[in-house]
Structure formats: C-alpha cells, structure tokens
Design an enzyme around this catalytic site. Structure first.
Site, PDB file in Angstrom:
ATOM      1  N   HIS A  18      45.104  44.679  32.445  1.00  0.00           N
ATOM      2  CA  HIS A  18      46.299  45.156  33.168  1.00  0.00           C
ATOM      3  C   HIS A  18      46.650  44.177  34.302  1.00  0.00           C
ATOM      4  O   HIS A  18      47.828  43.887  34.543  1.00  0.00           O
ATOM      5  CB  HIS A  18      46.038  46.534  33.803  1.00  0.00           C
ATOM      6  CG  HIS A  18      45.895  47.669  32.822  1.00  0.00           C
ATOM      7  ND1 HIS A  18      44.834  48.539  32.830  1.00  0.00           N
ATOM      8  CD2 HIS A  18      46.707  48.080  31.814  1.00  0.00           C
ATOM      9  CE1 HIS A  18      44.996  49.443  31.869  1.00  0.00           C
ATOM     10  NE2 HIS A  18      46.115  49.188  31.238  1.00  0.00           N
ATOM     11  N   LYS A  42      47.544  62.682  27.707  1.00  0.00           N
ATOM     12  CA  LYS A  42      46.189  62.503  27.191  1.00  0.00           C
ATOM     13  C   LYS A  42      45.313  63.209  28.208  1.00  0.00           C
ATOM     14  O   LYS A  42      45.756  63.499  29.304  1.00  0.00           O
ATOM     15  CB  LYS A  42      45.795  61.022  27.183  1.00  0.00           C
ATOM     16  CG  LYS A  42      46.760  60.110  26.462  1.00  0.00           C
ATOM     17  CD  LYS A  42      46.434  58.663  26.784  1.00  0.00           C
ATOM     18  CE  LYS A  42      47.399  57.704  26.121  1.00  0.00           C
ATOM     19  NZ  LYS A  42      47.214  56.318  26.571  1.00  0.00           N
ATOM     20  N   ARG A  94      49.205  43.540  23.035  1.00  0.00           N
ATOM     21  CA  ARG A  94      47.985  42.803  22.690  1.00  0.00           C
ATOM     22  C   ARG A  94      48.048  42.360  21.230  1.00  0.00           C
ATOM     23  O   ARG A  94      47.925  41.195  20.918  1.00  0.00           O
ATOM     24  CB  ARG A  94      46.740  43.681  22.890  1.00  0.00           C
ATOM     25  CG  ARG A  94      46.388  43.914  24.335  1.00  0.00           C
ATOM     26  CD  ARG A  94      45.473  45.080  24.493  1.00  0.00           C
ATOM     27  NE  ARG A  94      46.124  46.273  23.969  1.00  0.00           N
ATOM     28  CZ  ARG A  94      45.680  47.510  24.130  1.00  0.00           C
ATOM     29  NH1 ARG A  94      44.561  47.717  24.768  1.00  0.00           N
ATOM     30  NH2 ARG A  94      46.342  48.532  23.641  1.00  0.00           N
ATOM     31  N   SER A 132      41.637  50.509  28.125  1.00  0.00           N
ATOM     32  CA  SER A 132      40.919  51.498  28.943  1.00  0.00           C
ATOM     33  C   SER A 132      40.023  52.353  28.045  1.00  0.00           C
ATOM     34  O   SER A 132      38.908  52.713  28.412  1.00  0.00           O
ATOM     35  CB  SER A 132      41.904  52.390  29.688  1.00  0.00           C
ATOM     36  OG  SER A 132      42.708  51.621  30.538  1.00  0.00           O
TER      37      SER A 132
END
Ligand code: PNS
Length: 164
Positions: A18, A42, A94, A132
């Site tokens: 990040h 979440k 990514r 994460s």
C-alpha cells in the site's frame, strides 16, 4: 489548484505494498488522502480506528507525510471524494486477477458520479504477491512478515493474532 486523489481501501492492515502505491500516486498528485473504509463489507481484524491509527503511525516519519492525509470513509466513496473536492480515485493493481473486481467498482463509481475518474497504478514488482489477507494468514500460522508491513503493524498483528 492542487490535484487531490483519494486512495480508498480496507487497509486491514496497511502493508508495504500500500505504501509503495501511495508513493507512486504522490508522483502524480499533489495530495493523496488515504480513506479507510469504516465498513468494508468484510469482517475486519482491526477496527476502523485501529486501521486509521496504524496508517498514521506508519506515515509519521515519511518524508512526504505533509502531502498525505488519512481519513475515515463512511458511506459512499464518490460522495466522500466530492465532499473534499477531489476528482480522482486511486487503486492499485497487482495481477490480472485484481482486474475484474476493480473494473466493476470503477464503473459503478462512474455511474454514481460521472465527474470522478478512477486511476489504476501498478504495484511495484517487489510487492506484487502481498495482500493484507495473505499477511494475516502468515502471521496466524506463526510466520514472519517483517519487511512486508511497517514494523509497528507487524507487532500489532502478532499481538492480535497470537491471542486467538
Ligand atoms: O481494500 P478493499 O476492501 O478492496 O476496498 C474496497 C473499498 C473500500 C474501496 C470499497 O468497498 C468502497 O469504496 N467502499 C465504500 C462504499 C462504496 O462507495 N461502495 C461502492 C463502491 S462501487
């Protein structure tokens, strides 16, 4: 007029990936607001306030900290972006697997507000495999994530997950 971008996310917790993305965004925009989603849909490991504080601490000694703000995001992202007179949402990519989810969010945000654009920035190769989620999984099983997250975050992860 300074250019302001909003970098939203769950940041549960913030990783060095990040921070790499943030630094890339700072090459393009005058100011970047990290917007921590209070209710990311979440079940987060850390509360919104804890995630917010970890980002603040991680940025405390950063050479570009004056151009970075951290805020809590409640409600719709596009409303937040408009409320602070920003025009761009920044998101990281990514791998190809990120694309579908990001594409859907970007187009929904455009539908909600046609004046706000989403800019995608490629994560540095060094961090391409970091998320994460995978960081938490490694710590949960006793693995070492130092060098992949800010030091204070690594300590908090061990503290939180070793109690479970
Ligand atoms: O790090 P994440 O969990 O992929 O981030 C997702 C986030 C927080 C950017 C997204 O859930 C979001 O924007 N939430 C705010 C509410 C909202 O505007 N939802 C509609 C997005 S299309």
């Amino acid at each position: 007029m300074p250019t302001i971008a909003v970098y939203p996310g769950s940041f549960d917790p913030i990783t060095n990936g990040h921070i790499d993305l943030l630094e890339r965004a700072l090459k393009i925009f005058d100011e970047v607001i990290i917007a921590v989603a209070a209710n990311p849909g979440k079940e987060p490991l850390f509360t919104a306030e804890e995630r917010f504080e970890m980002i603040k601490e991680s940025m405390a000694d950063h050479p570009q900290r004056d151009r970075v703000k951290v805020d809590l995001l409640q409600g719709l992202l596009v409303d937040y972006v408009r409320s602070i007179s920003a025009t761009t949402i920044v998101r990281g990519l990514r791998a190809v697997s990120d694309f579908e989810y990001e594409f859907q969010m970007a187009l929904m945000n455009r539908k909600l507000n046609t004046e706000i654009e989403t800019a995608f920035i490629m994560t540095g190769m060094r961090w391409i495999y970091i998320s994460s989620r995978i960081i938490k999984e490694v710590v949960r099983s006793g693995g070492d994530v130092s060098g992949l997250v800010p030091d204070g975050v690594a300590a908090k992860l061990v503290e939180r997950l070793s109690k479970r």
